[in-house]
Each structure stands twice: as C-alpha cells, then as structure tokens.
Design an enzyme around this catalytic site. Structure first.
Site, PDB file in Angstrom:
ATOM      1  N   LEU A  20       0.790  -1.227   0.018  1.00  0.00           N
ATOM      2  CA  LEU A  20       0.015   0.067   0.205  1.00  0.00           C
ATOM      3  C   LEU A  20       1.067   1.312   0.032  1.00  0.00           C
ATOM      4  O   LEU A  20       1.848   1.324   0.741  1.00  0.00           O
ATOM      5  CB  LEU A  20      -0.871   0.027   1.242  1.00  0.00           C
ATOM      6  N   LYS A  66       1.046   7.055   1.056  1.00  0.00           N
ATOM      7  CA  LYS A  66       0.899   8.532   0.859  1.00  0.00           C
ATOM      8  C   LYS A  66      -0.362   9.025   0.131  1.00  0.00           C
ATOM      9  O   LYS A  66      -0.632  10.009   0.150  1.00  0.00           O
ATOM     10  CB  LYS A  66       2.278   8.882  -0.140  1.00  0.00           C
ATOM     11  N   ASN A 122       7.110   0.504  14.050  1.00  0.00           N
ATOM     12  CA  ASN A 122       8.300   0.894  14.537  1.00  0.00           C
ATOM     13  C   ASN A 122       8.923   2.112  13.584  1.00  0.00           C
ATOM     14  O   ASN A 122      10.176   2.154  13.433  1.00  0.00           O
ATOM     15  CB  ASN A 122       9.314  -0.168  14.666  1.00  0.00           C
ATOM     16  N   PHE A 123       7.866   2.961  13.362  1.00  0.00           N
ATOM     17  CA  PHE A 123       8.506   4.133  12.499  1.00  0.00           C
ATOM     18  C   PHE A 123       9.026   5.149  13.714  1.00  0.00           C
ATOM     19  O   PHE A 123       8.895   4.746  14.896  1.00  0.00           O
ATOM     20  CB  PHE A 123       7.284   4.957  11.834  1.00  0.00           C
ATOM     21  N   ASP A 178      18.848  -4.972  18.877  1.00  0.00           N
ATOM     22  CA  ASP A 178      17.740  -5.271  17.953  1.00  0.00           C
ATOM     23  C   ASP A 178      16.962  -6.431  18.183  1.00  0.00           C
ATOM     24  O   ASP A 178      15.937  -6.719  18.715  1.00  0.00           O
ATOM     25  CB  ASP A 178      18.063  -5.417  16.472  1.00  0.00           C
TER      26      ASP A 178
END
Length: 395
Positions: free
Chosen positions: A72, A75, A96-97, A169
């Site tokens: 997708l 924007k 996780n932006f 991480d």
C-alpha cells in the site's frame, strides 16, 4: 497454534520490529505486513553487500517468515482508508516508525482506537515516544555505543568494541513480542486494548542488567572495560577465553584452587579464591601462558575429570556441525518463494516439545495484496483501479 485467531497488522521495517512480530507469527498469529510500493527497508539492505538468497536480501529472510505481504502507498489517502478498514479487523497494530510518523499518516493510536476500541497499539522506537532523544535515529550500533555496551565489550586501553551482531535489535524484538503478548493476555481477560511502547535504548540497558546493577551498587571499579583475557569487568579470573596449542577454550566460573590444580600450578602459584578478583590480571596471564602448552582435546579431558566448566569456541562452520544445534533443530532449510533452498534460524521456543512451524517463508513483496483486500470486500474492478493509480502494488 497458541495465537491462532489473532490478527496483527504490521507497519514494521528493519529488524527489531519485524523480528518481534515474526515471533508472534511463529506462534500462529496472522501477520499482515503492510509495505510501500518499493518494499520496506529490509528488502534493500542485507549485510555483506546486500547479499541475497531465495530472491530476497538476507535481512528480509531473518525476520519476515509467517507473514502475509500487502503493498500500500500510504501517501495516498485511499490507501490509508484501506489500512483503516483492515485495522478494524485487527487485534494488534504494530509499528516501528520514528515517533509521530503514524500520526502524520492518520494512523496514530488515538485515531485508530476510535474505529477499534479494543485495539492493542504496539510501538517500537529508538529512544521512546518522547524525551530529549525522541527525534534521534535509533539503530543497533547507536544503542550499543550510547548505552555503554560497546565500552564494556572493549579491552582496557583499546577502542570500545561492538558485539559483532545486532544484539540490541534482537533482544529488543523479544521485549516487543513479550509486551504484545502481555497486552493480549489482558485483552483476553478484560476486553481492553491499550498501547505498548518499547525502545531500543532501554532494551540495551535491560540486556546489561547484571553489569549495571553491579556497577551502581557499592564500590565502583576503576574501569568497566575488560582486562586481559577476563570476559567482563565484574568477573574474577580466569573467567574468559584463552588460546590452547591448536584452538581456543572458554573457562567459566569455578573454584580457583581446583582450576590451578588442573593446569598443574596449584603448588607453584600461591593465590587464594579470595584474591581471584583483585589479582585477576596476574591470574589470567598465568592461565594464558599455561593453556598454550597443550591442545584443546587434552585440556578438555583434564577439565572434564575435575568437573570444571569449559567450552570449545565455535566459529560458524563448527557451529553448523555442533551436535546440540543439530539435535535442537536450530537451523531450518526451507524452499523460498522462488524455489531456492534457504536456511533460517528456528523459533527458540518449544511447546510440548515441538518447534513452531514455518507456515509461510518470507514472501515476495505484495504477494497477498489481492487476497487480503478481497477479504475486505474490495472488488476485482476496484483492485484494478487501485493498481492503475499506484495506491496498491501489482496484483
């Protein structure tokens, strides 16, 4: 499967987020990973010059099995509306932006809980949802360096040293998964959703809990870097790794007197257990010199007979042949979406002795876009129109 019937809509990229969500997918949750038209970051960077296997970067293969991939372009307002329609059916949204990005997209928690009041919104960031570092980029090397991990891994007088893998991480991913699991338990009991926040920096501190608690309580050491062969600033000698005549050997915790007797120096090297920390550089130098005189297998027999904890030191080739690795099934060979054989690291949890299955290998970008959107009631004609406008990836 433990999480069968749980739907997670994932906006994760890179490593901590995707790996944490993959853990849920391994346990049976339906993971729908939303990616942009060019694919998430991990599809374009994979270490060793963006090494590829099975049609994907190796980083993509690390953390994206047991997930459906839909494409997708967020924007596009129409794509955001599709995402919201999908989220209405979800138990968990995971992302996780950087903090604030989901809000700018119109997909922040306050907005989403209006359309799905029982939603669990799980956010993984570099430094947390707010605070002085909120806008700083978060990445494993940054977390290792800033948290003191690189400092305590280095030897005294040398440059601080990274661990050699993205340990923060990967530890953070397990905290992320555990946080979501805790929220799911609460939801099962009360019906309530809520927000879960984890961050890479706090995960780095959590991974150092033993070292940090030792440091901040009582007398502090002169240095927290590793001395000589000793494996950490807070251990006594000879705890660490040493060279033998043919390979390396690791010595764990043990009675110093027994260990000195094993290497034939109990009578000539006058030192007590109480001095094992204060004189550790002297002790480690003695062990380093002595252990060079015999090959590993001879030392192994001597140490085994005295019930002294020791280990061989594997490189990756030796690791692949390790009998316990083979017994546990820690490496799994599967066929990728393009037919190539690839090797993945298995989920580490067993339920009733069974390893979590790989139901979906890491998928080609957008492989399930048509399937998932059709389930939402979007017609073929509408799908064709969305493809033509670039709102979604190709069918």
């Amino acid at each position: 499967m433990q999480l069968e019937g749980i739907r997670v809509v994932s906006f994760n990229h890179f490593l901590m987020g995707p790996l944490g969500v993959q853990f849920l997918g391994d346990l049976g949750a339906e993971i729908i990973a939303i990616e942009p038209p060019k694919g998430a970051f991990q599809r374009h960077w994979g270490g060793q010059n963006s090494k590829r296997a099975g049609g994907e970067t190796t980083l993509e293969l690390v953390a994206n099995r047991n997930k459906k991939s839909i494409c997708l372009d967020l924007k596009s307002p129409e794509a955001v509306e599709i995402a919201k329609k999908l989220i209405e059916t979800a138990d968990v949204v995971a992302e996780n932006f950087r903090p604030g990005v989901m809000e700018k997209l119109g997909l922040g928690y306050e907005e989403l809980k209006k359309i799905n009041p029982g939603l669990i919104f799980a956010s993984a960031s570099g430094f947390g949802a707010d605070g002085p570092y909120v806008n700083r980029p978060g990445q494993d090397m940054i977390a290792q360096s800033l948290s003191g991990m690189a400092w305590i891994t280095g030897k005294q007088g040398e440059v601080p040293r990274l661990i050699g893998t993205s340990a923060i991480d990967q530890h953070g991913a397990m905290i992320y998964a555990a946080g979501i699991l805790g929220a799911l338990v609460k939801k099962a009991r009360t019906g309530e959703g809520g927000r879960v926040d984890v961050n890479l920096f706090s995960a780095a501190l959590n991974l150092q809990a033993e070292s940090l608690v030792c440091y901040f309580n009582g007398e502090r050491p002169v240095s927290t870097q590793q001395p000589a062969s000793v494996g950490s600033w807070y251990h006594e000698a000879p705890y660490g790794i040493y060279a033998t005549a043919d390979r390396y050997i690791g010595l764990s915790l043990g009675n110093l007197g027994v260990m000195l007797e094993a290497i034939g120096l109990a009578e000539t090297f006058n030192i007590t257990q109480e001095e094992a920390f204060a004189r550790r550089e002297e002790i480690s130098a003695v062990f380093a010199e002595r252990l060079k005189t015999k090959p590993f297998h001879e030392w192994a027999q001597i140490l085994e007979a005295r019930d002294i904890w020791y280990t061989e030191v594997n490189d990756y080739d030796a690791l692949a042949k390790d009998p316990q690795v083979l017994h546990n099934g820690d490496f799994v060979e599967v066929e990728s979406w393009n037919g190539e054989k690839i090797t993945l690291v298995a989920n580490p949890v067993r339920y009733n002795g069974v390893v979590a299955p790989i139901r979906l290998v890491p998928q080609k970008l957008g492989a399930q876009t048509e399937e998932v959107l059709t389930e939402l009631g979007i017609s073929n004609e509408h799908l064709d129109d969305l493809v033509a406008k670039g709102t979604i990836g190709p069918k």
